[in-house]
Motif scaffolding. Structure first.
Motif, PDB file in Angstrom:
ATOM      1  N   VAL A 116       0.857  -1.192   0.000  1.00  0.00           N
ATOM      2  CA  VAL A 116       0.000   0.000   0.000  1.00  0.00           C
ATOM      3  C   VAL A 116       0.892   1.241   0.000  1.00  0.00           C
ATOM      4  O   VAL A 116       1.708   1.408   0.916  1.00  0.00           O
ATOM      5  N   ASP A 117       0.749   2.084  -1.026  1.00  0.00           N
ATOM      6  CA  ASP A 117       1.565   3.311  -1.070  1.00  0.00           C
ATOM      7  C   ASP A 117       0.855   4.421  -0.315  1.00  0.00           C
ATOM      8  O   ASP A 117      -0.367   4.561  -0.387  1.00  0.00           O
ATOM      9  N   VAL A 118       1.640   5.214   0.429  1.00  0.00           N
ATOM     10  CA  VAL A 118       1.063   6.293   1.242  1.00  0.00           C
ATOM     11  C   VAL A 118       1.728   7.624   0.876  1.00  0.00           C
ATOM     12  O   VAL A 118       2.949   7.699   0.757  1.00  0.00           O
ATOM     13  N   ASN A 119       0.894   8.645   0.694  1.00  0.00           N
ATOM     14  CA  ASN A 119       1.396  10.004   0.521  1.00  0.00           C
ATOM     15  C   ASN A 119       1.786  10.510   1.913  1.00  0.00           C
ATOM     16  O   ASN A 119       0.966  10.512   2.839  1.00  0.00           O
ATOM     17  N   HIS A 120       3.022  10.942   2.051  1.00  0.00           N
ATOM     18  CA  HIS A 120       3.552  11.381   3.346  1.00  0.00           C
ATOM     19  C   HIS A 120       2.667  12.459   3.993  1.00  0.00           C
ATOM     20  O   HIS A 120       2.469  12.471   5.212  1.00  0.00           O
ATOM     21  N   LEU A 121       2.121  13.346   3.169  1.00  0.00           N
ATOM     22  CA  LEU A 121       1.306  14.449   3.703  1.00  0.00           C
ATOM     23  C   LEU A 121      -0.031  13.932   4.228  1.00  0.00           C
ATOM     24  O   LEU A 121      -0.528  14.404   5.258  1.00  0.00           O
ATOM     25  N   HIS A 122      -0.592  12.917   3.549  1.00  0.00           N
ATOM     26  CA  HIS A 122      -1.806  12.268   4.079  1.00  0.00           C
ATOM     27  C   HIS A 122      -1.481  11.681   5.448  1.00  0.00           C
ATOM     28  O   HIS A 122      -2.296  11.742   6.366  1.00  0.00           O
ATOM     29  N   GLY A 123      -0.284  11.097   5.540  1.00  0.00           N
ATOM     30  CA  GLY A 123       0.137  10.497   6.810  1.00  0.00           C
ATOM     31  C   GLY A 123       0.107  11.529   7.927  1.00  0.00           C
ATOM     32  O   GLY A 123      -0.466  11.284   8.992  1.00  0.00           O
ATOM     33  N   HIS A 124       0.711  12.707   7.694  1.00  0.00           N
ATOM     34  CA  HIS A 124       0.723  13.746   8.732  1.00  0.00           C
ATOM     35  C   HIS A 124      -0.710  14.125   9.139  1.00  0.00           C
ATOM     36  O   HIS A 124      -1.003  14.262  10.324  1.00  0.00           O
ATOM     37  N   VAL A 125      -1.584  14.283   8.154  1.00  0.00           N
ATOM     38  CA  VAL A 125      -2.974  14.658   8.464  1.00  0.00           C
ATOM     39  C   VAL A 125      -3.639  13.544   9.282  1.00  0.00           C
ATOM     40  O   VAL A 125      -4.320  13.799  10.281  1.00  0.00           O
ATOM     41  N   LEU A 126      -3.406  12.297   8.875  1.00  0.00           N
ATOM     42  CA  LEU A 126      -4.089  11.165   9.531  1.00  0.00           C
ATOM     43  C   LEU A 126      -3.414  10.750  10.837  1.00  0.00           C
ATOM     44  O   LEU A 126      -3.877   9.817  11.505  1.00  0.00           O
ATOM     45  N   SER A 127      -2.328  11.446  11.210  1.00  0.00           N
ATOM     46  CA  SER A 127      -1.682  11.108  12.490  1.00  0.00           C
ATOM     47  C   SER A 127      -2.673  11.317  13.647  1.00  0.00           C
ATOM     48  O   SER A 127      -2.515  10.725  14.717  1.00  0.00           O
ATOM     49  N   HIS A 128      -3.704  12.127  13.415  1.00  0.00           N
ATOM     50  CA  HIS A 128      -4.722  12.352  14.463  1.00  0.00           C
ATOM     51  C   HIS A 128      -5.647  11.151  14.640  1.00  0.00           C
ATOM     52  O   HIS A 128      -6.484  11.142  15.534  1.00  0.00           O
ATOM     53  N   PHE A 129      -5.507  10.163  13.767  1.00  0.00           N
ATOM     54  CA  PHE A 129      -6.376   8.977  13.862  1.00  0.00           C
ATOM     55  C   PHE A 129      -5.632   7.783  14.440  1.00  0.00           C
ATOM     56  O   PHE A 129      -6.187   6.705  14.559  1.00  0.00           O
ATOM     57  N   ILE A 130      -4.354   7.997  14.797  1.00  0.00           N
ATOM     58  CA  ILE A 130      -3.587   6.920  15.427  1.00  0.00           C
ATOM     59  C   ILE A 130      -4.183   6.698  16.822  1.00  0.00           C
ATOM     60  O   ILE A 130      -4.296   7.636  17.607  1.00  0.00           O
ATOM     61  N   LYS A 131      -4.569   5.457  17.081  1.00  0.00           N
ATOM     62  CA  LYS A 131      -5.147   5.155  18.398  1.00  0.00           C
ATOM     63  C   LYS A 131      -4.194   4.261  19.171  1.00  0.00           C
ATOM     64  O   LYS A 131      -3.763   3.222  18.664  1.00  0.00           O
ATOM     65  N   GLU A 132      -3.863   4.693  20.391  1.00  0.00           N
ATOM     66  CA  GLU A 132      -3.056   3.817  21.244  1.00  0.00           C
ATOM     67  C   GLU A 132      -3.976   3.029  22.177  1.00  0.00           C
ATOM     68  O   GLU A 132      -3.601   1.981  22.687  1.00  0.00           O
ATOM     69  N   ASN A 133      -5.177   3.561  22.389  1.00  0.00           N
ATOM     70  CA  ASN A 133      -6.201   2.873  23.186  1.00  0.00           C
ATOM     71  C   ASN A 133      -7.513   2.929  22.408  1.00  0.00           C
ATOM     72  O   ASN A 133      -7.770   3.928  21.710  1.00  0.00           O
TER      73      ASN A 133
END
Ligand code: KG4
Length: 338
Positions: free
Chosen positions: A107-124
């Protein structure tokens, strides 16, 4: 069966690998490259070589910390771009090799999409996430953008820098003051002891929501050059006030476009991301602005502001669920809009 995604990030000078299982972050390992400090900036060829040294141990450690075997992975997500081509090739080639070896999707990821979606990283599982649509102020060493985010896969840049990025303004002005690279974190620290109203630097007049930071750098340089002619120790004596005034100017420029963008788009949620979103002044100013406008501010944990593979794995996880896989022949790219 679980969906387990390995994310790989190698776009600039951080080699990182992370594992997300069923939407939850299990590990996020980052090897930063110290070799560039001596040169006052990232040296692309050195970055590629260090990525090559780091990639195997970093991926192994991410799998170990997550408690998963390579055979357990469902897919491999990697940063395709934008970034330094040589560095991107290391992560891209490694991801492709691993996907072929394990016979799993890539799966290829655009780095900038990654930064935006960092708010969806769930640790819990109970961690909250922004509501769509929202605005993301993306500020890093290479980008300064206001992004209108409609869904995990639909985002539109509504404003961006026409020259330098905000991080570049921090780093270049820090260099003029003789601070180590990258200068942003040093300015942040020193600024807390200074008077932000002491010096005035020029602010740009750009159209719409676009930014410009190169004029600020020039104005900073000229102020110092003239002052040092009168007093050779000027920088030494005024370092804290210079840092505080510079940081205040950068924040004012960022907010001068973010505020109308929030008002005019009518979004209820506003996020920030990228290396400069680690800045204490930026974090406070965006929180205050959102409080004043009655919208919800999303300020990321500092560990997710700089380049990391957790955000790549997260963006990859969304694409994986929609079966948006990429071809093994896909090349990396250096530049892009979102
Ligand atoms: O997103 P990032 O890690 O990668 C690049 O785009 O290269 O951002 C790096 C940038 C650098 O310009 C660095 O000086 C800046 O983020 N930065 C900061 C702070 N921490 C990192 N700038 C201001 N204050 C900080 N605390």
């Amino acid at each position: 069966m679980s969906d387990i995604i390995l994310g790989i990030e190698s776009s600039c000078d951080d080699t990182s690998a992370a594992v997300i299982a069923d939407g939850l972050l299990k590990s996020n390992v980052i090897a930063s490259q110290k070799v560039h400090e001596a040169y006052g900036g990232v040296v692309p060829e050195l970055a590629s070589r260090v990525h090559q040294q780091n990639i195997v141990p970093v991926v192994s450690e991410a799998l170990r910390q997550a408690g998963v075997r390579a055979e357990d992975l469902s897919a491999i997500a990697y940063t395709r771009g934008p970034g330094l081509l040589g560095s991107l090739h290391v992560g891209t080639s490694f991801a492709k090799g691993m996907a072929i070896g394990l016979d799993i999707p890539l799966v290829d990821v655009n780095h900038l999409h990654g930064h935006v979606l960092s708010h969806f990283i769930k640790e819990n599982p109970e961690d909250e996430t922004p509501e769509f649509p929202f605005l993301c102020l993306l500020v890093s060493g290479g980008n300064s953008q206001i992004v209108f985010v409609s869904s995990p896969s639909e985002m539109r840049i509504i404003g961006q820098t026409i020259d330098d990025a905000a991080g570049e303004a921090f780093d270049k002005c820090a260099k003029i003051m003789g601070l180590p690279y990258p200068g942003g974190p040093h300015i942040d620290r020193i600024a807390s002891e200074g008077d932000p109203t002491r010096f005035k630097f020029s602010k740009p007049h750009t159209a719409g929501y676009d930014y410009s930071f190169s004029g600020l750098k020039t104005s900073f340089l000229y102020t110092l050059r003239d002052a040092v002619k009168e007093d050779a120790d000027f920088i030494e004596k005024n370092r804290a006030d210079l840092c505080a005034s510079l940081q205040k100017t950068i924040i004012d420029i960022l907010l001068s476009k973010l505020e109308p963008a929030i008002r005019e788009t009518g979004v209820r949620h506003v996020a920030i991301g990228g290396g400069v979103s680690a800045n204490s002044g930026v974090r406070q100013a965006v929180s205050d602005l959102c409080g004043r406008l009655g919208v919800r501010a999303w300020i990321p944990a500092r560990k997710f502001t700089t380049d990391n593979a957790a955000m790549v794995a997260m963006a990859g996880y969304y694409k994986y669920q929609k079966k948006e896989f990429c071809d093994l022949g896909l090349p990396p790219f250096a530049r892009t809009t979102i």
